[in-house]
Design a protein around this motif. Structure first.
Motif, mmCIF file in Angstrom:
data_model
loop_
_atom_site.group_PDB
_atom_site.id
_atom_site.type_symbol
_atom_site.label_atom_id
_atom_site.label_comp_id
_atom_site.label_asym_id
_atom_site.label_seq_id
_atom_site.Cartn_x
_atom_site.Cartn_y
_atom_site.Cartn_z
ATOM 1 N N GLU A 1 0.834 -1.118 0.040
ATOM 2 C CA GLU A 1 -0.069 0.025 -0.153
ATOM 3 C C GLU A 1 0.686 1.219 0.167
ATOM 4 O O GLU A 1 1.679 1.570 0.943
ATOM 5 C CB GLU A 1 -1.059 0.059 1.395
ATOM 6 C CG GLU A 1 -1.859 1.291 1.255
ATOM 7 C CD GLU A 1 -3.168 1.182 1.977
ATOM 8 O OE1 GLU A 1 -3.889 2.090 2.117
ATOM 9 O OE2 GLU A 1 -3.299 -0.097 2.572
ATOM 10 N N ASP B 1 -2.470 -4.090 -10.579
ATOM 11 C CA ASP B 1 -3.264 -3.209 -9.587
ATOM 12 C C ASP B 1 -3.919 -3.942 -8.667
ATOM 13 O O ASP B 1 -3.699 -5.498 -8.370
ATOM 14 C CB ASP B 1 -4.383 -2.460 -10.477
ATOM 15 C CG ASP B 1 -5.189 -3.696 -11.484
ATOM 16 O OD1 ASP B 1 -5.367 -4.839 -10.845
ATOM 17 O OD2 ASP B 1 -5.946 -3.002 -12.107
ATOM 18 N N ARG B 2 -4.893 -3.620 -7.900
ATOM 19 C CA ARG B 2 -5.186 -4.540 -6.580
ATOM 20 C C ARG B 2 -6.529 -5.597 -7.060
ATOM 21 O O ARG B 2 -6.551 -6.478 -6.427
ATOM 22 C CB ARG B 2 -6.061 -3.443 -5.899
ATOM 23 C CG ARG B 2 -7.378 -2.673 -6.541
ATOM 24 C CD ARG B 2 -7.924 -1.682 -5.484
ATOM 25 N NE ARG B 2 -8.725 -2.366 -4.276
ATOM 26 C CZ ARG B 2 -8.703 -1.655 -3.240
ATOM 27 N NH1 ARG B 2 -8.196 -0.601 -2.792
ATOM 28 N NH2 ARG B 2 -9.149 -2.450 -2.292
ATOM 29 N N LEU C 1 -3.462 8.738 -10.607
ATOM 30 C CA LEU C 1 -3.008 8.125 -9.276
ATOM 31 C C LEU C 1 -3.996 8.835 -8.217
ATOM 32 O O LEU C 1 -4.297 10.105 -8.150
ATOM 33 C CB LEU C 1 -1.563 8.468 -9.255
ATOM 34 C CG LEU C 1 -0.639 8.030 -10.199
ATOM 35 C CD1 LEU C 1 0.629 8.577 -9.775
ATOM 36 C CD2 LEU C 1 -0.780 6.622 -10.044
ATOM 37 N N SER D 1 -3.678 6.997 -1.800
ATOM 38 C CA SER D 1 -3.226 5.898 -1.319
ATOM 39 C C SER D 1 -3.656 4.759 -2.346
ATOM 40 O O SER D 1 -4.845 4.485 -2.850
ATOM 41 C CB SER D 1 -4.198 5.643 -0.154
ATOM 42 O OG SER D 1 -3.859 4.412 0.462
ATOM 43 N N LEU D 2 -2.638 3.971 -2.841
ATOM 44 C CA LEU D 2 -2.864 2.876 -3.953
ATOM 45 C C LEU D 2 -2.184 1.544 -3.420
ATOM 46 O O LEU D 2 -1.106 1.519 -3.136
ATOM 47 C CB LEU D 2 -1.984 3.641 -4.952
ATOM 48 C CG LEU D 2 -2.006 2.933 -6.045
ATOM 49 C CD1 LEU D 2 -3.225 2.829 -6.970
ATOM 50 C CD2 LEU D 2 -0.836 3.631 -7.243
#
Length: 229
Positions: free
Chosen positions: A179, A206-207, A217, A220-221
């Protein structure tokens, strides 16, 4: 929809509800490994908080050993309660993961001692009262002295420094979920981190485990880094 798993654990304590994290971890399976994990292999949960991700790993990967790292004293106490029944499969380290061992300042909002934003960087919102603690640090190289099947990093801004360590390479840490925090404020470091991990051989996803497209963007990524197959 993937059925959720419900191991026993505290989801609410000290005025802080973390039930939204339960959905991400057990229903959406955000922190799952990109590859199978065999009994006896190690999983690293850095920024374990009260242990929801660790509980997921311990139930999802039977026989795997989970190392949970958490510096927040309040969260660490709950973490120990949540993982006590797993015996030798669970190792808890109550320290901040860092590039070097020692001690660090740790910032916790006074009204929410279990706030998930607590960390070695003061990420409190403007006007929030903060308590500054001193916590031990453990060197990332010490924890990665042997290979890790899967690692999850949620370390409140310290990820940019930690991921410079040479142990974060596919042949040593096979699968990785990170994260990234305050991406806009650390855009240069964010780009450099992705480039470094890709040069080492990871594929950035990606998630949802799809190829990462930079696009717009967010602050929080969550990104996944998979070893080549």
């Amino acid at each position: 929809m993937v059925p959720s798993v419900a191991p026993r654990g505290r989801l609410h304590s000290g005025g802080t509800s973390i039930s939204h994290l339960y959905k991400e971890i057990f229903v959406e399976r955000l922190y799952r490994s990109s590859t199978p994990i065999a009994p006896g292999e190690r999983i690293l949960d850095a920024g374990a908080h009260v242990g929801l991700a660790s509980l997921f790993f311990l139930t999802e990967y039977p026989g795997a050993r989970v190392v949970s790292v958490e510096p927040n004293p309040a969260a660490g106490s709950v973490l120990e309660q949540n993982l006590a029944r797993y015996g030798t499969r669970s190792t808890i380290i109550r320290a901040a993961l860092a590039s070097e061992a020692g001690a660090a300042s740790f910032f916790v909002t006074r009204d929410e001692p279990l706030n998930v934003n607590a960390g070695t960087r003061n990420r409190a919102r403007s006007g929030e009262a903060v308590t500054v603690l001193r916590v031990p640090r453990i060197a990332v190289g010490e924890l990665l002295d042997e290979p890790v099947a899967h690692a999850k990093l949620d370390v409140e801004g310290d990820e940019y420094e930690l991921l410079q360590h040479p142990a974060f390479r596919p042949e040593h840490v096979r699968s990785l979920v990170v994260e990234f925090h305050d991406v806009h404020e650390h855009l240069e470091a964010f780009d450099a981190t992705l480039e470094r991990l890709e040069r080492r051989g990871y594929t950035t996803l990606d998630r949802h485990a799809q190829p990462f497209a930079r696009g717009d963007l967010v602050s929080s990524l969550v990104l996944r880094f998979a070893a080549p197959r």
